[in-house]
Write an enzyme that holds these catalytic residues in place. Sequence first.
Site, PDB file in Angstrom:
ATOM      1  N   PHE A 107     -14.368  -5.092  -0.085  1.00 40.51           N
ATOM      2  CA  PHE A 107     -15.512  -4.186  -0.141  1.00 40.51           C
ATOM      3  C   PHE A 107     -15.680  -3.545  -1.512  1.00 40.51           C
ATOM      4  O   PHE A 107     -16.784  -3.124  -1.864  1.00 40.51           O
ATOM      5  CB  PHE A 107     -15.394  -3.159   0.980  1.00 40.51           C
ATOM      6  CG  PHE A 107     -15.262  -3.828   2.323  1.00 40.51           C
ATOM      7  CD1 PHE A 107     -16.258  -4.682   2.776  1.00 40.51           C
ATOM      8  CD2 PHE A 107     -14.132  -3.670   3.097  1.00 40.51           C
ATOM      9  CE1 PHE A 107     -16.136  -5.344   3.981  1.00 40.51           C
ATOM     10  CE2 PHE A 107     -13.994  -4.331   4.307  1.00 40.51           C
ATOM     11  CZ  PHE A 107     -15.002  -5.175   4.759  1.00 40.51           C
ATOM     12  N   ARG A 162       0.817  -1.214   0.000  1.00 43.43           N
ATOM     13  CA  ARG A 162       0.000   0.000   0.000  1.00 43.43           C
ATOM     14  C   ARG A 162       0.851   1.264   0.000  1.00 43.43           C
ATOM     15  O   ARG A 162       0.496   2.256  -0.638  1.00 43.43           O
ATOM     16  CB  ARG A 162      -0.974  -0.012   1.178  1.00 43.43           C
ATOM     17  CG  ARG A 162      -0.333  -0.219   2.535  1.00 43.43           C
ATOM     18  CD  ARG A 162      -1.356  -0.306   3.634  1.00 43.43           C
ATOM     19  NE  ARG A 162      -0.735  -0.481   4.940  1.00 43.43           N
ATOM     20  CZ  ARG A 162      -1.320  -0.158   6.075  1.00 43.43           C
ATOM     21  NH1 ARG A 162      -2.532   0.374   6.069  1.00 43.43           N
ATOM     22  NH2 ARG A 162      -0.717  -0.356   7.230  1.00 43.43           N
ATOM     23  N   GLU A 174     -19.010   2.072  -2.040  1.00 42.53           N
ATOM     24  CA  GLU A 174     -18.200   1.611  -3.155  1.00 42.53           C
ATOM     25  C   GLU A 174     -18.928   1.691  -4.491  1.00 42.53           C
ATOM     26  O   GLU A 174     -18.301   1.886  -5.542  1.00 42.53           O
ATOM     27  CB  GLU A 174     -17.724   0.180  -2.885  1.00 42.53           C
ATOM     28  CG  GLU A 174     -16.648   0.060  -1.820  1.00 42.53           C
ATOM     29  CD  GLU A 174     -17.162   0.176  -0.401  1.00 42.53           C
ATOM     30  OE1 GLU A 174     -16.339   0.246   0.535  1.00 42.53           O
ATOM     31  OE2 GLU A 174     -18.413   0.189  -0.219  1.00 42.53           O
ATOM     32  N   ARG A 228      -1.194  -5.893   1.714  1.00 43.42           N
ATOM     33  CA  ARG A 228      -1.123  -4.813   2.689  1.00 43.42           C
ATOM     34  C   ARG A 228       0.344  -4.411   2.897  1.00 43.42           C
ATOM     35  O   ARG A 228       0.865  -3.582   2.162  1.00 43.42           O
ATOM     36  CB  ARG A 228      -1.791  -5.246   4.000  1.00 43.42           C
ATOM     37  CG  ARG A 228      -1.952  -4.153   5.053  1.00 43.42           C
ATOM     38  CD  ARG A 228      -2.735  -4.693   6.259  1.00 43.42           C
ATOM     39  NE  ARG A 228      -2.942  -3.695   7.282  1.00 43.42           N
ATOM     40  CZ  ARG A 228      -2.143  -3.516   8.335  1.00 43.42           C
ATOM     41  NH1 ARG A 228      -1.072  -4.285   8.487  1.00 43.42           N
ATOM     42  NH2 ARG A 228      -2.408  -2.583   9.236  1.00 43.42           N
ATOM     43  N   ASP A 246      -8.156  -8.666  10.710  1.00 42.68           N
ATOM     44  CA  ASP A 246      -9.591  -8.418  10.634  1.00 42.68           C
ATOM     45  C   ASP A 246     -10.422  -9.652  10.324  1.00 42.68           C
ATOM     46  O   ASP A 246     -11.654  -9.618  10.409  1.00 42.68           O
ATOM     47  CB  ASP A 246      -9.877  -7.330   9.601  1.00 42.68           C
ATOM     48  CG  ASP A 246      -9.387  -5.966  10.057  1.00 42.68           C
ATOM     49  OD1 ASP A 246      -9.482  -5.689  11.268  1.00 42.68           O
ATOM     50  OD2 ASP A 246      -8.900  -5.192   9.214  1.00 42.68           O
ATOM     51  N   SER A 300      -5.566   4.004   5.118  1.00 47.00           N
ATOM     52  CA  SER A 300      -5.320   2.564   5.053  1.00 47.00           C
ATOM     53  C   SER A 300      -4.788   2.137   3.694  1.00 47.00           C
ATOM     54  O   SER A 300      -3.870   1.318   3.597  1.00 47.00           O
ATOM     55  CB  SER A 300      -6.593   1.781   5.372  1.00 47.00           C
ATOM     56  OG  SER A 300      -7.000   2.011   6.699  1.00 47.00           O
ATOM     57  N   HIS A 310      -5.333  -4.803   0.577  1.00 43.42           N
ATOM     58  CA  HIS A 310      -5.601  -5.716   1.699  1.00 43.42           C
ATOM     59  C   HIS A 310      -6.218  -7.027   1.219  1.00 43.42           C
ATOM     60  O   HIS A 310      -7.040  -7.635   1.900  1.00 43.42           O
ATOM     61  CB  HIS A 310      -6.522  -5.058   2.730  1.00 43.42           C
ATOM     62  CG  HIS A 310      -5.954  -3.843   3.399  1.00 43.42           C
ATOM     63  ND1 HIS A 310      -5.680  -2.677   2.717  1.00 43.42           N
ATOM     64  CD2 HIS A 310      -5.605  -3.606   4.684  1.00 43.42           C
ATOM     65  CE1 HIS A 310      -5.192  -1.769   3.553  1.00 43.42           C
ATOM     66  NE2 HIS A 310      -5.123  -2.315   4.751  1.00 43.42           N
TER      67      HIS A 310
END
Length: 315
Positions: A85, A12, A60, A169, A118, A39, A110
């Site tokens: 997502f 990222r 989104e 990530r 998570d 993030s 991610h």
Amino acid sequence: MEALKSRRGSYRRALGRALVEAGERCRDVVVLDADTPTSTKTIAFARAFPERFFNIGISEQDLVDTAAGLAIAGKIPVAAAFAMFLMRAWEQVRNTIARDGLNVKLVGTHAGLQDYMDGASHQAFEDVALMRTLPGFAVLVPADEAAVRALVLEAVLNHKGPVYLRLGRDDAPVVYEEGEEFRVGGSKVLIDAVDAVIYAYGPMVGVALEAARILRRQGIHAGVVDVYTVKPIDRETVVRQARKAGLVFTLEDHSVYGGLGSAVAEVLSEEAPTRVVRIGVRDSFGTSARSYPELLEYMGLTPERMAERVRGEIS
């Protein structure tokens, strides 16, 4: 596993740096995010070019449709969100971007097992399968920071048409030297096939290379191919390496249904029928863990486990 623990590149952060570089090179580049810029690290672009950054919020579907509108207006939009997502908007991706072949670049961060903390709700194992079915879409999965930079710049500045870029990530292996060249539709033969060949992408390239080193000490020469373009897949390289080895493995932090394993098997079934052993997430969800290496161990995707699978098939 120690080799994995010592490698701490960041997909990222590499994305953030590459977007800033793309923005410096082309004023038409704009970036959108779904309220996760710190993030995804698109915050780097937001700070450099605040007038060209749009935080759409946790929606989104709106992210995708706004990016489509900007593309129609002549901009080069890059829309980023967590991979899991971003798939909420698959209908909009299909009907708004893919059907019109719009020049939109979607970035899912991610992805796979990289969001180890998570758990299952955040771990996308289906995104490659969904995105590679869309007509005209390129699907790219960089292995490390150098590949992220090169593929972001290639996708944004040189490739015309929709792209899905799948990123992890922070736990990125070190595979390439900075300045390595990549192209949409390409792959990289990192170790030439002899006894077997492992096709991998993303963070699994590092796992495959370490597995190959383990196997070499045991007298087994396994090739490794970084299939960083899942679509359009590099059919020539896939077929050539499979014919050299005769025994094929695919390794991915994605479902074995519809991902890299399926893509490779499709090519080989048509051009070079070969035994394909698909290794990845097999009809299950993930879970949370205290670290990325710990989650790889739980899911059976460590270099040691990969080496065992290859050795077992050859014995």
